[in-house]
Design a protein around this motif. Structure first.
Motif, PDB file in Angstrom:
ATOM      1  N   SER A  37     -17.405  26.879  12.157  1.00 27.34           N
ATOM      2  CA  SER A  37     -17.085  28.376  11.855  1.00 27.34           C
ATOM      3  C   SER A  37     -16.052  28.854  12.703  1.00 27.34           C
ATOM      4  O   SER A  37     -15.905  28.231  13.948  1.00 27.34           O
ATOM      5  N   LEU A  38     -15.432  30.094  12.623  1.00 26.34           N
ATOM      6  CA  LEU A  38     -14.310  30.658  13.309  1.00 26.34           C
ATOM      7  C   LEU A  38     -14.939  31.351  14.769  1.00 26.34           C
ATOM      8  O   LEU A  38     -14.670  31.055  15.781  1.00 26.34           O
ATOM      9  N   GLU A  39     -16.281  31.473  14.432  1.00 32.84           N
ATOM     10  CA  GLU A  39     -17.039  32.261  15.455  1.00 32.84           C
ATOM     11  C   GLU A  39     -17.536  31.123  16.422  1.00 32.84           C
ATOM     12  O   GLU A  39     -17.456  31.373  17.775  1.00 32.84           O
ATOM     13  N   LEU A  96     -15.776  28.540  16.735  1.00 31.48           N
ATOM     14  CA  LEU A  96     -14.568  28.066  17.769  1.00 31.48           C
ATOM     15  C   LEU A  96     -14.181  29.109  18.715  1.00 31.48           C
ATOM     16  O   LEU A  96     -13.911  28.754  19.951  1.00 31.48           O
ATOM     17  N   LYS A  97     -14.412  30.422  18.370  1.00 34.38           N
ATOM     18  CA  LYS A  97     -13.963  31.313  19.591  1.00 34.38           C
ATOM     19  C   LYS A  97     -15.203  31.036  20.876  1.00 34.38           C
ATOM     20  O   LYS A  97     -14.776  31.152  21.911  1.00 34.38           O
ATOM     21  N   LEU A 137      -6.435  31.948  18.923  1.00 33.65           N
ATOM     22  CA  LEU A 137      -7.516  32.361  17.897  1.00 33.65           C
ATOM     23  C   LEU A 137      -6.712  32.941  16.545  1.00 33.65           C
ATOM     24  O   LEU A 137      -7.113  32.271  15.608  1.00 33.65           O
ATOM     25  N   ALA A 160      -5.560  30.083  14.736  1.00 35.43           N
ATOM     26  CA  ALA A 160      -6.627  28.999  14.016  1.00 35.43           C
ATOM     27  C   ALA A 160      -6.580  29.018  12.666  1.00 35.43           C
ATOM     28  O   ALA A 160      -6.592  28.162  12.090  1.00 35.43           O
ATOM     29  N   GLU A 161      -6.675  30.080  11.826  1.00 36.66           N
ATOM     30  CA  GLU A 161      -7.024  30.209  10.361  1.00 36.66           C
ATOM     31  C   GLU A 161      -5.720  29.571   9.874  1.00 36.66           C
ATOM     32  O   GLU A 161      -5.886  28.804   8.656  1.00 36.66           O
TER      33      GLU A 161
END
Ligand code: ADP
Ligand code: 5GP
Length: 204
Positions: free
Chosen positions: A144-146, A148-149, A167, A170-171
């Motif tokens: 998930s992006l969370e 990744l952060k 960040l 990333a998407e």
């Protein structure tokens, strides 16, 4: 072209040196590419070698010139680019450092039968896929992006603008995963590593 010519000397009765391969690994910053690549090199039995790129970004604590990157000045980078020394080269993050794959490094290792790992961004990867369509390309996805952060924050190597730039990108980078031959989600590290080994074995 250098990458498609069989390295064979028919005048001598010796088995020809088997040519190597190119393996491209991409994914957003902090997804675990470096971790997986280090493990692949130390734990797998493939004849892998990591291509050392050139960059204009400053070394992080613990990074070694010639092992992690060739850390060079912007002028030197632009000179090499003008001389055609890069297989691909890009400003990975807008307004940031330049990164490039050195053609000579890849050529030499391919001739030695090595599997050359290119840990490069999506723009560079598309370039290499076009020039070397037979290369294996693997995209590493975060769960998930969370997550990744959190990984980037925990790594602690970038702060402020540098961190938000990574960040933000990333998407966009993740949307390129469809152009890769293989995709692996790095949720559990051991599982992701096993999948990567399987993918490489099927490329043998
Ligand atoms: P990249 O090379 O893609 O920028 P790194 O390999 O440096 O990413 O990994 C970023 C951080 O995430 C590191 O601190 C690493 O130890 C950690 N990490 C890697 N894989 C996992 C995972 N599966 N679960 C949790 N943390 C991970
Ligand atoms: P880092 O600064 O974290 O080492 O790398 C940032 C990004 O640059 C990563 O996505 C990495 O894959 C990419 N990168 C590293 N070397 C190269 C290269 O030679 N060419 C390209 N296009 N990207 C690279």
């Amino acid at each position: 072209m250098w990458f498609s010519v069989a390295h064979e000397d028919s005048s001598k009765n010796v088995s020809p040196q088997k040519r190597g391969k190119v393996v491209i690994i991409s994914g957003p910053s902090g997804v675990g590419k470096g971790t997986l690549v280090k493990r692949l090199i130390s734990e797998s039995s493939f004849p892998l070698v990591l291509s050392v790129s050139a960059t204009t970004r400053p070394p992080r604590p613990g990074e070694v010139n010639g092992r992690d990157y060739w850390f060079i000045s912007r002028d030197e980078f632009l000179e090499k680019r003008a001389n055609g020394e890069f297989l691909e080269s890009f400003e990975v993050y807008e307004g940031g450092a330049l990164y490039g794959t050195l053609r000579e490094t890849v050529e030499t290792q391919i001739r030695q039968g090595k599997w050359v790992l290119l840990e490069i961004d999506v723009k560079g990867a598309l370039c290499v896929m076009k020039e070397l369509p037979e290369s294996l390309s693997v995209f590493i996805l975060p769960p998930s992006l969370e997550a990744l952060k959190e990984r980037l924050l925990n790594r602690g190597t970038e702060k402020g603008e540098d961190l938000s730039r990574r960040l933000e990108q990333a998407e966009k980078e993740i949307s390129f995963n469809k152009f890769y031959k293989e995709r692996i989600v790095n949720d559990n590290l051991d599982k992701a590593f096993e999948e990567l080994v399987k993918v490489l074995a099927s490329y043998n």
